[in-house]
Scaffold this active site. Structure first.
Site, PDB file in Angstrom:
ATOM      1  N   GLY A  50       0.799  -1.217   0.000  1.00 56.26           N
ATOM      2  CA  GLY A  50       0.000   0.000   0.000  1.00 56.26           C
ATOM      3  C   GLY A  50       0.830   1.264   0.000  1.00 56.26           C
ATOM      4  N   CYS A  51       2.148   1.119   0.035  1.00 54.22           N
ATOM      5  CA  CYS A  51       3.027   2.282  -0.017  1.00 54.22           C
ATOM      6  C   CYS A  51       3.588   2.412  -1.425  1.00 54.22           C
ATOM      7  CB  CYS A  51       4.193   2.141   0.968  1.00 54.22           C
ATOM      8  SG  CYS A  51       3.703   2.288   2.678  1.00 54.22           S
ATOM      9  N   GLN A  52       3.618   3.635  -1.910  1.00 51.61           N
ATOM     10  CA  GLN A  52       4.176   3.895  -3.227  1.00 51.61           C
ATOM     11  C   GLN A  52       5.681   3.617  -3.220  1.00 51.61           C
ATOM     12  OE1 GLN A  52       3.609   7.944  -4.438  1.00 51.61           O
ATOM     13  NE2 GLN A  52       4.099   7.526  -6.569  1.00 51.61           N
ATOM     14  N   SER A  53       6.347   4.018  -2.151  1.00 53.33           N
ATOM     15  CA  SER A  53       7.773   3.735  -2.010  1.00 53.33           C
ATOM     16  C   SER A  53       7.927   2.454  -1.193  1.00 53.33           C
ATOM     17  CB  SER A  53       8.485   4.899  -1.333  1.00 53.33           C
ATOM     18  OG  SER A  53       7.822   5.263  -0.161  1.00 53.33           O
TER      19      SER A  53
END
Length: 138
Positions: A50-53
């Site tokens: 769920g994290c872009q990075s």
């Protein structure tokens, strides 16, 4: 210190800045000051969905029953965000973590100044930390 006392300390630090560029710089500085996560913990299991990075969170239960979190991200601002979460929640019991109202996120204006993808990432980080608390409270 209690979770709320640490949150109040974080809020005080951010209140010293009016401009959000300065607050972003504070986040970057906080992330830079954080000890790097050992490579052995940069695993798929510790990677947050769920994290872009890329963000990894490791949790260890101490002899006294408290949880210690270590984390890292490959993005500067996100590294600062996860450093704040570690600072506020590490060293507390699973019960304290699960009962914590993380009001500092809104009080420092973090949620409203993050992009939608970073906001989703922040929620995913909080969910993972609380999931560790649930697992260690059983």
């Amino acid at each position: 210190m209690t979770i709320n006392e640490i949150q109040d300390e974080v809020i005080s630090e951010f209140e010293g800045f009016d401009d959000w560029m300065d607050k972003y710089q504070l986040l970057i500085d906080l992330g830079s000051e954080q000890e790097p996560l050992a490579d052995k913990y940069k695993t798929e299991q510790n990677l947050i969905d769920g994290c872009q990075s890329r963000v990894w969170v490791q949790c260890d239960k101490e002899a006294d029953g408290t949880l210690t979190f270590t984390a890292e991200s490959d993005a500067l601002i996100v590294k600062g965000i996860v450093a704040l979460l570690v600072r506020v929640l590490s060293g507390h019991t699973p019960k304290e973590i699960l009962e914590a109202d993380l009001y500092f996120i809104d009080r420092i204006g973090l949620r409203e100044h993050l992009s939608p993808t970073r906001s989703n990432g922040l929620l995913a980080m909080v969910k993972r930390i609380k999931a560790y608390a649930v697992a260690y409270s059983l």
